[in-house]
Each structure stands twice: as C-alpha cells, then as structure tokens.
Design an enzyme around this catalytic site. Structure first.
Site, PDB file in Angstrom:
ATOM      1  CG  ASP A   1      -1.924   1.139   1.172  1.00 14.29           C
ATOM      2  OD1 ASP A   1      -2.759   1.135   0.255  1.00 14.29           O
ATOM      3  OD2 ASP A   1      -1.863   2.034   2.032  1.00 14.29           O
TER       4      ASP A   1
ATOM      5  CG  ASN B   1      -4.298  11.418  -5.228  1.00 18.34           C
ATOM      6  OD1 ASN B   1      -3.519  11.466  -6.172  1.00 18.34           O
ATOM      7  ND2 ASN B   1      -4.971  10.328  -4.904  1.00 18.34           N
TER       8      ASN B   1
ATOM      9  CG  HIS C   1      -6.800  13.247  -8.143  1.00 13.67           C
ATOM     10  ND1 HIS C   1      -7.004  12.164  -7.329  1.00 13.67           N
ATOM     11  CD2 HIS C   1      -7.545  14.252  -7.625  1.00 13.67           C
ATOM     12  CE1 HIS C   1      -7.852  12.474  -6.361  1.00 13.67           C
ATOM     13  NE2 HIS C   1      -8.211  13.754  -6.521  1.00 13.67           N
TER      14      HIS C   1
ATOM     15  CG  ASP D   1      -3.563   9.075 -11.960  1.00 13.91           C
ATOM     16  OD1 ASP D   1      -3.945   8.505 -10.916  1.00 13.91           O
ATOM     17  OD2 ASP D   1      -4.346   9.621 -12.765  1.00 13.91           O
TER      18      ASP D   1
ATOM     19  CD  GLU E   1      -4.573   4.207  -1.652  1.00 10.79           C
ATOM     20  OE1 GLU E   1      -4.819   4.566  -0.491  1.00 10.79           O
ATOM     21  OE2 GLU E   1      -5.405   4.311  -2.582  1.00 10.79           O
TER      22      GLU E   1
END
Length: 322
Positions: free
Chosen positions: A198, A206, A211, A215, A241
């Site tokens: 994780d 973010n 965002h 990504d 994630e």
C-alpha cells in the site's frame, strides 16, 4: 442408351472442369494463397498469394510434400485434414500458427532475419477438388492470413485483464493466477508467499500535488517494482493504491529479501517534473502459505500484516517474514 449415358457423363465432366478452371482463375486473383494438395501430401499447385505484405511466394513448394516443407507435427495435422476433406466431401477448417522460418523450402532470403521469426496465424479452409489433372485425389487448401484478427483478440484479452493506469495485472487476473499458484504449491509441497503493498500517505499526495501526480507516482512505483521482480513473480493492482505480489517457489527468507528490495527501490524513485520534493514510500504485509490454507485466508493474513506495518510507522514490512 450407353452412348447417351457416356455423352451425359462427358458433358458433366466438362462442366466440372469448367467450374474448376473458373475457381482456379478466381483464386489466382485473390490476395490469399491456395494450395492443391494430394493424398500423399504433395503440393501439386500453388495459386494466388497476391498480397505480398501477407504472403511469401510459395511456388518453390510445388513438387514437394508437406513433410518436406513443414515441421512434422504441422505436416501430419495438415495431411489429416486433406484426407478428411477428400473422404467426407465436406469443408474442413483449422487455425494454426506458422513462421516463415519454419517452411524449409522457401527461399533463404525470406526465411532468415527478424521477419522470418514473426509468428503469423492462418485459417486453413480445405475442400475436395475434382476433377483435376492428377493421378491421385486432391484437395484445395486456402490459407487465409488472420494475424491481424488474432492480434486484436490478444489485445482485448490483455486489456480485459490489465489495469489501465499502471499496466500491471488487474484484480481478476491477479487472483486467477494466485489461485492456480496456491493449488500448485499445495499439490507439490512447495513454498509460496504473498506481499500486500500500500502507498504511504497517498491521499496526501493527491491533495497536495493533484491526482495527475498521484497517477504518475502509481505508474513509477509499479514500473520500478516490476523491473526488479523475477520472471515467475507476479504483480497486480487490487484496488486504489493497493497492490499485491505473489511469489511462487519462495520461502520466508526470499520473501523478506524481495520486500526489502521493494522498499529500497521505492525510496529512490523521484518525480522531477511533477513533484521534485516528493519522497515516496510503501508499506508491505507478508504472509507465507500454510498447510491446508486457501487463498482467501492467505490474502487476509497478508492484509492484516500490512495494517500492522502502517500502524508501526509505515515504510516497512511486517508479517510472517519478520
């Protein structure tokens, strides 16, 4: 009466010959290549193949047999279809892969080099061809190059099992592979481990950087981790994630080594264009498959160890390998 029957038979014969000649003329104009093959597997005639981007001129095959031209397994399969078409009078179809380099009687210039090693797919359509000026029964084999269709099918198969953002396996594909590896590990008594991964503080990334940067971070981390994993290891995105890595043939020492390498790899990742000051870390939960344990229980234990790693301060691995 006999004379009339003979005349009728002759007329029918001539009609069949005319029909055959029309068919051959048509085949010569088509882009796909066709072969007239007899019951011994002899290439009696090679016709068509006008599309030079899809076919190599096969005239050198004439007068030779399937077994002289092709690998034995492919030649056997082709000859069986020829026999079946002639025996039944029915259309026979088959799909088969073939490389130019595998056709021994084609010119060396065509067989050698990278183009000769490219796998192409064909659909063979086989029908009896009668009458024909040949002492043995023959069949017409039309080889339709279906490589573009096969490539498209492969693309959609991969798309259906690939995470569109990161390019690693999606949840469906990951769990399908993991189920099979668990069964194999139990069957052969081999070690098997799972790492649940994780991103640390991903929401903060973010919120602070946007965002798009989040990504970018997901893609950078999965790419870097994928490059350091072994060929038989398998990584997939389980959601958001979170990712998982399955480690076949891996004991706890090997799992610990892999987890530490993943941690170190992620620490070195930088996103100079999007967030030069961003330092990425991950947390990992490790679980080893136990006797009689199913995949669901194994993944739950790995997930519990992941949360323990989060609670212990992140950027670490917790679990069976500690």
């Amino acid at each position: 009466m006999e004379n009339e029957n003979a005349q009728v038979s002759r007329a029918e014969y001539e009609a069949l010959r005319a029909e055959r000649d029309q068919l051959l003329a048509l085949l010569r104009a088509l882009p796909d290549i066709s072969f007239v093959i007899d019951t011994d597997g002899l290439y009696v005639r090679v016709i068509g193949g006008a599309n030079e981007t899809m076919y190599i001129d096969g005239k050198t095959l004439e007068g030779h047999t399937l077994h002289e031209a092709l690998p034995a397994e492919i030649a056997d399969r082709c000859l069986n279809l020829v026999h079946e078409a002639i025996r039944t009078g029915d259309l026979q179809t088959v799909e088969y892969p073939l490389r130019v380099s595998e056709v021994a009687l084609l010119p060396d210039a065509s067989r050698k080099g990278s183009k000769g090693e490219v796998e192409q797919w064909f659909e063979g359509r086989v029908i009896p061809l009668s009458p024909f000026d040949h002492p043995k029964p023959v069949a017409l084999w039309v080889a339709v190059n279906i490589t573009p269709r096969k490539q498209l099918e492969q693309y959609w198969r991969e798309a259906a099992h690939t995470d569109s953002l990161t390019g690693v396996a999606n949840r469906l594909r990951l769990f399908d592979r993991a189920h099979r590896e668990v069964e194999r590990a139990h069957r052969h008594g081999r070690p098997f481990c799972v790492l649940m991964i994780d991103f640390d503080h991903f929401k903060r990334i973010n919120d602070h950087y946007g965002h798009a940067t989040g990504d970018d971070a997901l893609r950078a981390v999965t790419r870097a981790c994928g490059e350091m994993l072994r060929d038989n290891d398998f990584m997939g995105r389980t959601g958001g994630e979170e990712f998982a890595v399955i480690l076949p043939e891996t004991d706890l020492e090997g799992a610990r080594h892999t987890a530490n390498r993943l941690l170190e790899t992620v620490r070195t990742i930088q996103l100079p264009n999007a967030a030069p000051d961003l330092h990425l870390t991950i947390s990992i939960g490790c679980a080893r498959l136990q006797a009689g344990e199913g995949l669901d229980r194994l993944m739950r234990r790995a997930d519990e160890h992941l949360y323990a790693a989060k609670a212990a301060g992140r950027d670490r691995c917790c679990g069976d390998c500690n």
